[in-house]
Design an enzyme around this catalytic site. Structure first.
Site, short mmCIF file in Angstrom:
data_model
loop_
_atom_site.label_atom_id
_atom_site.label_comp_id
_atom_site.label_asym_id
_atom_site.label_seq_id
_atom_site.Cartn_x
_atom_site.Cartn_y
_atom_site.Cartn_z
N GLN A 69 -90.67 -22.22 68.52
CA GLN A 69 -92.03 -21.69 68.32
C GLN A 69 -93.09 -22.58 68.98
O GLN A 69 -94.22 -22.69 68.49
CB GLN A 69 -92.33 -21.53 66.82
CG GLN A 69 -91.76 -20.28 66.21
CD GLN A 69 -92.26 -19.00 66.88
OE1 GLN A 69 -93.39 -18.89 67.34
NE2 GLN A 69 -91.39 -18.00 66.98
N SER A 70 -92.75 -23.17 70.11
CA SER A 70 -93.68 -24.10 70.75
C SER A 70 -94.94 -23.41 71.29
O SER A 70 -94.86 -22.48 72.09
CB SER A 70 -92.95 -24.78 71.91
OG SER A 70 -93.86 -25.44 72.76
#
Ligand SMILES: Cc1ncc(COP(=O)(O)O)c(C=O)c1O
Length: 320
Positions: A69-70
């Site tokens: 989920q960067s």
């Protein structure tokens, strides 16, 4: 070397007074979550300079890494698309049953993705370097960006942010600035700005992973490389790096009750925080302010809105 020019995809962000919070300190929010839509957040400020550097060096492929989920990876994908680069991500973790949040955007924008395990991720720099060598044989010219875009070039984005805030800080006698520390580049850039512009303000970084010692080293090394590379006539030492521990919880990306409650309370005032960075940092700031006599502070809203969709379950629990 002269400080390079950014690509100017982001827009300037306002500083807004947070009204309705019943505490003595006035909290202003630097709304870096409003600097764009798909590129919203702190990572875009860094990307402004990293992409400019990649264009200058005539590269055609952006390679970078981060957790699934960067925010950084999503921002890199958007900039890469806009400026016509290929983009390859090395993501730590698994995609899950359905794409969501930042990963959904990465996929929609057609990023090439390799999922790697947490133990492989420790060797992310080597993995990306090897990949760059591999695709060089196919004639691709890579530009490798480290985790979080946090190096001496990316940090220049937050030197800009400090420049944007300088007049406000002086005019309003702001006592302190609070920001999240996840890979160190945001704090490093703000610190460079504080020193270069001789701004008298406390700079507080709330760590959301790892340890204070780890981040002190990392931030110092980013600052030192920037000072060297861009001939900045300033000195920064370990004491200048002021970090706050105690709000990581059980680990990176694992939310906790008080944090989720803070997110819920602040959302009622019109500001959405997320559980990985800004939620922990805002909660940490509120706790820290109890021991301080600060009258006015700025909280840097570093964005991250898309990850709330990946925390649907945790957030649903506190709002229902
Ligand atoms: C939304 C958000 N806020 C804060 C941070 C922390 O910034 P930095 O990585 O520059 O320390 C990150 C990334 O790590 C982020 O994605």
């Amino acid at each position: 070397m002269k400080i390079p020019k950014p690509v100017k995809l982001i827009i300037k962000t306002p500083i807004q007074l947070l009204e309705g919070l019943k505490i003595k300190t006035r909290i202003y929010i630097k709304r870096d979550d409003l600097n764009g839509l798909l590129i919203s957040g702190n990572k875009a400020r860094k990307m402004e300079y990293l992409i400019a550097d990649a264009l200058k060096k005539r590269r055609d492929t952006i390679i970078t890494c981060g957790p699934v989920q960067s925010n950084h990876c999503r921002t890199a994908v958007v900039f890469a698309k806009y400026f016509g680069f290929h983009c390859h991500l090395f993501l730590r973790g698994e995609p899950g049953k359905r794409y969501q949040g930042n990963l959904l955007i990465d996929k929609l924008l057609d990023a090439k993705i390799t999922y790697i395990t947490p133990s492989q991720y420790k060797y992310r720099d080597e993995i990306m370097a090897e990949y760059a060598i591999k695709i060089k044989k196919l004639d691709f010219k890579s530009y490798v960006i480290p985790e979080g875009g946090s190096n001496e070039i990316g940090a220049l984005g937050y030197l800009d942010c400090m420049k944007e805030m300088a007049g406000f800080i002086k005019k309003n006698r702001v006592d302190a600035i609070y920001c999240a520390v996840g890979s160190g580049g945001t704090y490093a850039g703000l610190l460079l700005g504080k020193k270069l512009l001789k701004i008298n303000v406390a700079l507080k970084g709330v760590i959301i992973a790892d340890t204070v010692e780890y981040f002190k080293d990392k931030i110092l090394s980013i600052c030192e490389r920037a000072i060297d590379k861009f001939n900045m006539h300033i000195r920064i030492n370990r004491r200048d790096v002021d970090l706050i521990d105690g709000f990581v919880g059980k680990g990176y990306g694992i939310p906790y009750r008080e944090e989720l409650k803070t997110i819920k309370d602040i959302a009622k005032l019109g500001i959405i925080l997320e559980p990985v960075y800004t939620g922990k940092t805002f909660y940490g700031m509120l706790k820290n302010l109890r021991n301080k006599r600060y009258k006015k502070v700025i909280f840097i809203h570093t964005g991250g809105i898309f990850s709330i969709f990946a925390f649907n379950k945790d957030l649903t629990k506190v709002i229902s």
